[in-house]
Scaffold this motif. Structure first.
Motif, PDB file in Angstrom:
ATOM      1  N   UNK A 219       0.809  -1.225   0.000  1.00 49.81           N
ATOM      2  CA  UNK A 219       0.000   0.000   0.000  1.00 49.81           C
ATOM      3  C   UNK A 219       0.840   1.272   0.000  1.00 49.81           C
ATOM      4  N   UNK A 220       1.943   1.287   0.759  1.00 50.13           N
ATOM      5  CA  UNK A 220       2.796   2.474   0.787  1.00 50.13           C
ATOM      6  C   UNK A 220       3.440   2.730  -0.568  1.00 50.13           C
ATOM      7  N   UNK A 221       3.853   1.659  -1.231  1.00 46.43           N
ATOM      8  CA  UNK A 221       4.498   1.817  -2.532  1.00 46.43           C
ATOM      9  C   UNK A 221       3.509   2.351  -3.563  1.00 46.43           C
ATOM     10  N   UNK A 222       2.291   1.811  -3.566  1.00 48.82           N
ATOM     11  CA  UNK A 222       1.264   2.301  -4.489  1.00 48.82           C
ATOM     12  C   UNK A 222       0.935   3.768  -4.182  1.00 48.82           C
ATOM     13  N   UNK A 223       0.842   4.097  -2.909  1.00 50.41           N
ATOM     14  CA  UNK A 223       0.576   5.488  -2.513  1.00 50.41           C
ATOM     15  C   UNK A 223       1.668   6.417  -3.039  1.00 50.41           C
ATOM     16  N   UNK A 224       2.936   5.980  -2.955  1.00 46.35           N
ATOM     17  CA  UNK A 224       4.048   6.798  -3.433  1.00 46.35           C
ATOM     18  C   UNK A 224       3.981   6.982  -4.947  1.00 46.35           C
ATOM     19  N   UNK A 225       3.593   5.929  -5.673  1.00 44.01           N
ATOM     20  CA  UNK A 225       3.449   6.034  -7.133  1.00 44.01           C
ATOM     21  C   UNK A 225       2.349   7.036  -7.481  1.00 44.01           C
ATOM     22  N   UNK A 226       1.226   6.971  -6.783  1.00 44.78           N
ATOM     23  CA  UNK A 226       0.117   7.893  -7.048  1.00 44.78           C
ATOM     24  C   UNK A 226       0.517   9.333  -6.749  1.00 44.78           C
ATOM     25  N   UNK A 227       1.283   9.537  -5.680  1.00 45.66           N
ATOM     26  CA  UNK A 227       1.757  10.892  -5.338  1.00 45.66           C
ATOM     27  C   UNK A 227       2.787  11.380  -6.355  1.00 45.66           C
ATOM     28  N   UNK A 228       3.648  10.457  -6.791  1.00 49.39           N
ATOM     29  CA  UNK A 228       4.720  10.810  -7.727  1.00 49.39           C
ATOM     30  C   UNK A 228       4.162  11.328  -9.048  1.00 49.39           C
ATOM     31  N   UNK A 229       3.075  10.711  -9.513  1.00 44.66           N
ATOM     32  CA  UNK A 229       2.490  11.064 -10.808  1.00 44.66           C
ATOM     33  C   UNK A 229       1.259  11.956 -10.660  1.00 44.66           C
ATOM     34  N   UNK A 230       1.060  12.512  -9.479  1.00 44.04           N
ATOM     35  CA  UNK A 230      -0.107  13.350  -9.218  1.00 44.04           C
ATOM     36  C   UNK A 230      -0.160  14.527 -10.189  1.00 44.04           C
TER      37      UNK A 230
END
Length: 270
Positions: A219-230
């Motif tokens: 979940x943390x990794x997916x959250x970071x990907x979503x934030x990275x490409x926000x």
């Protein structure tokens, strides 16, 4: 003359106190340390180094929520350099005509104006450990696609895999607009995402020590990907599948209850 522990320097005194603990107590203390402190802690003694480097330590950090996850995306030119290197060609220049015509800030632009970010496009660290440098893709894999929500959207989805094709035809019309009321209303009420694009996490496989339903790393990794490409997408989708984040036993147990698009579903179900 004997010296008491109070006479020692603070660093030596702390190490001595740590080493006086049994393995379970030492593990409990080390689990709560910052990842940035691990390199220096490894140098303190062999017992601490072996514990920090152990499979059990990495697993417990992820299960108990102490694991630190960082994700970064290579620039378009870094991705271009990587592709040239993989083909054994000379180092490229940012002034290459091919780079100017086929790449943007985020990477290679495909036929439909879509982007595909494979594992090599990311730098992924869990507690300072570079997952993107693990040799085998079955140990770690991350593949993200960024698709423009415009016609011919169904053809674009069909280019990749059956799951994305099912998602595209079930949730969107061919022009890329949502046809499911819940998604349509969510997009209409959100003015923060001007780009009509779909972020699709296609492949996601974690190392075995993080591949448990209780693990927080996924979940943390997916959250970071979503934030990275926000700001690059208006809708994101991720469908867990098989060994993505489950052990084989957990995957077998979940397979019978997996969401299927060939069954009649209401908007609320979707």
């Amino acid at each position: 003359m004997k010296r008491s522990i109070e006479d020692l320097s603070p660093t030596i005194r702390e190490n001595a106190m740590l080493l006086s603990l049994d393995d379970d107590a030492l593990m409990a203390v080390l689990l709560r340390t910052r990842a940035s402190d691990h390199p220096s802690m490894r140098l303190s003694c062999k017992r601490i180094r072996d514990m920090i480097d152990s499979f059990q330590y990495r697993k417990e950090r992820s299960v108990q929520g102490f694991a630190e996850v960082n994700v970064d995306l290579l620039s378009g030119f870094e991705q271009y350099q990587l592709s040239k290197k993989s083909m054994g060609e000379d180092p490229p220049s940012e002034e290459d005509d091919y780079f100017d015509e086929n790449y943007d800030t985020f990477g290679y632009i495909h036929e439909y104006g879509d982007h595909s970010f494979e594992r090599d496009c990311f730098r992924v660290f869990v507690d300072g450990r570079p997952l993107h440098k693990l040799r085998k893709r079955e140990e770690f894999n991350l593949h993200v696609r960024l698709l423009p929500l415009c016609a011919p959207f169904w053809d674009l989805c069909d280019c990749y895999n059956q799951t994305l094709c099912d998602l595209g035809t079930s949730l969107f019309i061919d022009k890329g607009k949502p046809k499911v009321a819940s998604i349509k209303n969510a997009v209409a009420c959100n003015d923060d995402f001007p780009l009509p694009s779909l972020l699709y996490i296609q492949d996601f496989v974690l190392p075995f020590e993080h591949r448990f339903i209780e693990s927080t790393v996924g979940p943390l990794l997916i959250k970071e990907v979503l934030k990275l490409l926000l700001g690059m997408y208006s809708i994101s989708m991720y469908v867990p599948y098989r060994e993505t984040q489950f052990t084989k036993e957990e995957a077998d147990a979940e397979r019978n209850t997996r969401f299927r698009f060939d069954e009649e579903k209401t908007d609320e179900d979707i």
